[in-house]
Design an enzyme around this catalytic site. Structure first.
Site, PDB file in Angstrom:
ATOM      1  CE  LYS A  39      -3.741   2.087   2.650  1.00 13.46           C
ATOM      2  NZ  LYS A  39      -4.600   2.211   3.980  1.00 13.46           N
ATOM      3  CG  HIS A  43      -1.481   4.830  -1.591  1.00 13.40           C
ATOM      4  ND1 HIS A  43      -1.748   3.416  -1.556  1.00 13.40           N
ATOM      5  CD2 HIS A  43      -2.882   5.303  -1.659  1.00 13.40           C
ATOM      6  CE1 HIS A  43      -2.912   3.289  -1.620  1.00 13.40           C
ATOM      7  NE2 HIS A  43      -3.667   4.114  -1.820  1.00 13.40           N
ATOM      8  CG  HIS A  55      -3.957   0.806  -6.126  1.00 12.16           C
ATOM      9  ND1 HIS A  55      -3.217   1.897  -6.262  1.00 12.16           N
ATOM     10  CD2 HIS A  55      -5.111   1.033  -5.088  1.00 12.16           C
ATOM     11  CE1 HIS A  55      -3.500   2.807  -5.468  1.00 12.16           C
ATOM     12  NE2 HIS A  55      -4.605   2.244  -4.722  1.00 12.16           N
ATOM     13  NE  ARG A  74      -9.199   9.516   3.366  1.00 18.01           N
ATOM     14  CZ  ARG A  74      -9.009   8.258   2.819  1.00 18.01           C
ATOM     15  NH1 ARG A  74      -9.764   7.352   2.757  1.00 18.01           N
ATOM     16  NH2 ARG A  74      -7.524   8.186   2.834  1.00 18.01           N
ATOM     17  CE  LYS A  78      -7.738   6.249   6.035  1.00 16.02           C
ATOM     18  NZ  LYS A  78      -7.769   4.731   5.995  1.00 16.02           N
ATOM     19  CB  CYS A  90     -12.869   5.000  -0.088  1.00 18.39           C
ATOM     20  SG  CYS A  90     -13.914   6.180   0.375  1.00 18.39           S
ATOM     21  CB  SER A  91     -10.469   0.208   1.774  1.00 21.33           C
ATOM     22  OG  SER A  91      -9.257  -0.281   2.184  1.00 21.33           O
ATOM     23  CD  GLU A 150      -5.866   6.823  -3.001  1.00 20.21           C
ATOM     24  OE1 GLU A 150      -5.257   5.683  -3.689  1.00 20.21           O
ATOM     25  OE2 GLU A 150      -6.182   6.698  -1.690  1.00 20.21           O
ATOM     26  CD  GLU A 152      -7.770   4.074  -4.955  1.00 18.84           C
ATOM     27  OE1 GLU A 152      -7.485   3.963  -3.883  1.00 18.84           O
ATOM     28  OE2 GLU A 152      -8.890   4.736  -5.189  1.00 18.84           O
TER      29      GLU A 152
END
Length: 236
Positions: A39, A43, A55, A74, A78, A90-91, A150, A152
């Protein structure tokens, strides 16, 4: 990794563990699995730009029986996009057997169920995997700050359930249900810079491109008419 960990000495311990222990699923722009990566690396904007790391991700939109949408703010700890308001959860599905299952998007739905427990304390029995409706996929890139961001391929999932919430403070600063009108007011505040309200970039993309139409379908009982899992929408 030791160097990276030292470099991020100020990172919250929980977030550090997730950054290094969680392995995201790397995909190409057609959503074919091409590998896996931490992760942390997925990022880092430097890695995203230099290696075009993309990803798989998901965004859950959970509604109550009044068709109000649950939003979360959030947590301040974070690493990416702290204290922004966003959709329910969101993940990322992780590079593990149960979350790589392609059939009926079960891997993504399993991951969504897992993270609703992790982030909001919602037990699996209250959000059965077969209750999630995958509506579409979008591909986007968004920097968070100079270092993080991000990139994604995001699965967008709807679910209607009455749930009890026990938010995890390591993940979530605040929660609230909103009607469509209340969400429009939140968007207005974010656009005007009022009260420090900020929205996550992926949530804003969904709002601007899909959400209101899908919400209307949900209220009318015609949500299946909105499903399009063939197209991958490339959004900016």
């Amino acid at each position: 990794m030791a160097g990276a960990a030292g470099e991020d000495a100020g990172m919250d311990e929980v977030q550090r563990r997730l950054m290094f222990d969680d392995e995201c699923i790397l995909v190409d722009e057609q959503d074919n699995v091409v590998g896996h990566e931490s992760k942390y690396n997925c990022h880092l904007m430097e890695k995203i730009e230099s290696e075009n790391l993309l990803h798989r991700a998901f965004s859950v939109f959970l509604f109550n029986k009044k068709y109000e949408l649950l939003l979360q703010q959030r947590s301040e700890t974070k690493v990416t996009f702290p204290l922004v308001w966003t959709n329910t959860c969101c993940s990322h599905p992780l590079y593990r057997e149960s979350e790589l299952i392609q059939e009926n998007f079960l891997g993504v739905r399993n991951a969504a169920q897992r993270k609703l427990l992790d982030e909001l304390g919602i037990p699996a029995k209250d959000v059965p995997v077969d209750e999630f409706t995958p509506l579409g996929r979008m591909l986007y890139k968004a920097p968070s700050d100079g270092k993080w961001g991000e990139h994604e391929l995001d699965y967008l999932l709807f679910i209607v359930r009455e749930v009890e919430l026990v938010p995890n403070p390591d993940e979530v600063a605040d929660v609230k249900y909103v009607s469509r009108e209340q969400l429009q007011e939140l968007i207005r505040q974010a656009d005007a810079g009022e009260g420090g309200v900020k929205l996550s970039p992926w949530f804003r993309l969904v709002v601007d491109n899909f959400l209101m139409g899908w919400w209307e379908h949900l209220e009318k009982g015609t949500l299946q008419e909105a499903v399009d899992m063939e197209t991958i929408h490339k959004l900016k």
